[in-house]
Design a protein around this motif. Structure first.
Motif, PDB file in Angstrom:
ATOM      1  N   ASN A  18      -0.618  -9.432  18.245  1.00 50.51           N
ATOM      2  CA  ASN A  18      -1.600  -9.366  17.159  1.00 50.51           C
ATOM      3  C   ASN A  18      -2.700  -8.341  17.435  1.00 50.51           C
ATOM      4  O   ASN A  18      -3.771  -8.405  16.812  1.00 50.51           O
ATOM      5  N   TRP A  23      -0.733  -3.629  14.787  1.00 53.42           N
ATOM      6  CA  TRP A  23      -0.906  -3.590  13.328  1.00 53.42           C
ATOM      7  C   TRP A  23      -0.872  -2.155  12.810  1.00 53.42           C
ATOM      8  O   TRP A  23      -0.302  -1.894  11.741  1.00 53.42           O
ATOM      9  N   GLY A  27       1.907  -0.777  10.305  1.00 54.90           N
ATOM     10  CA  GLY A  27       1.452  -0.262   9.023  1.00 54.90           C
ATOM     11  C   GLY A  27       2.119   1.041   8.637  1.00 54.90           C
ATOM     12  O   GLY A  27       2.390   1.289   7.451  1.00 54.90           O
ATOM     13  N   ALA A  90       1.936  -8.806  12.803  1.00 58.47           N
ATOM     14  CA  ALA A  90       2.226  -7.388  12.597  1.00 58.47           C
ATOM     15  C   ALA A  90       3.726  -7.120  12.555  1.00 58.47           C
ATOM     16  O   ALA A  90       4.228  -6.470  11.627  1.00 58.47           O
ATOM     17  N   TRP A  93       5.404  -8.759   9.518  1.00 60.38           N
ATOM     18  CA  TRP A  93       5.108  -7.969   8.317  1.00 60.38           C
ATOM     19  C   TRP A  93       5.983  -6.731   8.247  1.00 60.38           C
ATOM     20  O   TRP A  93       6.569  -6.407   7.211  1.00 60.38           O
TER      21      TRP A  93
END
Length: 249
Positions: A18, A23, A27, A90, A93
């Motif tokens: 995390n 992230w 992304g 992360a 996702w």
């Protein structure tokens, strides 16, 4: 006091899972997926124009597509809870944005940690074992992307050759491969104790029941919600078994 309660303390590898760096890396992949979706939509719109479709027809088609995507997206979101709890927000996702299969990602991550003697969610799971799980999840999906990207125009010829002209043989081959893979993974859980056995059995029966209802009544949204519902019911069954009966073995 809370720091010494194992049930309330996150495994150490979750600090990495995390982290801001994770992230940021995830992304970039998600942005690529969004860009691809936008490119496909634009090409689909232009192709519809060339085919002579009216503006109203194109808007209706796009609206119908967006609405029909809500069900699968919500179902994936429900299943995503299990993935977030094991590999972090992360990676969950990123992986579900690119692939969208909770079953594959959980299976791949578990296989990755097992090679180093751990299981997902273990308090002592190391950063190396976690990284191994992420690499297995990533490389495990590369084959799909390569095959679909390079060989899609030739797949019809391959399909006919594999089945030797027998159409009924192809679904049997696919089903056998899937049953073998997930049967192997489920066996390890069944042998871990009665709560795990109850989770697998009840979750599997719930999945079969929901798919049977969906097929008999031709209800698409039940198919879309079947996995998430079966997972939640299976987890609940495991908790109830643990509370009421404990570990019978």
């Amino acid at each position: 006091m809370i720091q010494h309660m194992g049930l309330l303390r996150n495994p150490l590898y979750m600090d990495v899972a995390n982290s801001a760096y994770m992230w940021a890396a995830a992304g970039l992949v998600v942005l690529l997926v969004i860009a691809q979706a936008g490119l496909f939509m634009r090409r689909a719109y232009r192709s519809g124009k060339r085919m002579g479709m009216s503006e109203d027809q194109l808007k209706t088609g796009m609206r119908a597509g967006m609405i029909s995507a809500v069900g699968p997206a919500v179902a994936i979101l429900i299943g995503m809870m299990a993935l977030v709890a094991t590999v972090g927000g992360a990676i969950a996702w990123m992986r579900l944005s690119a692939i969208g299969s909770v079953m594959f990602e959980l299976s791949a991550a578990e296989l990755g940690t097992q090679q180093l003697g751990y299981s997902l969610g273990d308090e002592g799971l190391t950063e190396v074992a976690y990284a191994n799980a992420v690499w297995v999840m990533t490389f495990g999906a590369v084959g799909w992307l390569v095959i679909s990207g390079l060989f899609t125009p030739h797949m019809e010829t391959v399909r006919q050759r594999i089945g030797s002209g027998r159409e009924a043989l192809l679904p049997v081959i696919s089903a056998a491969a899937m049953l073998g893979a997930f049967g192997y993974l489920a066996t390890g859980e069944v042998m871990s104790g009665s709560p795990f056995t109850a989770s697998v059995a009840v979750g599997g029966l719930m999945m079969l029941a929901l798919l049977q209802i969906a097929d008999n009544r031709d209800i698409q949204w039940i198919r879309e919600w079947a996995l998430g519902t079966a997972m939640i019911v299976g987890l609940f069954a495991g908790v109830v078994t643990e509370v009421t009966l404990g570990g019978l073995w």
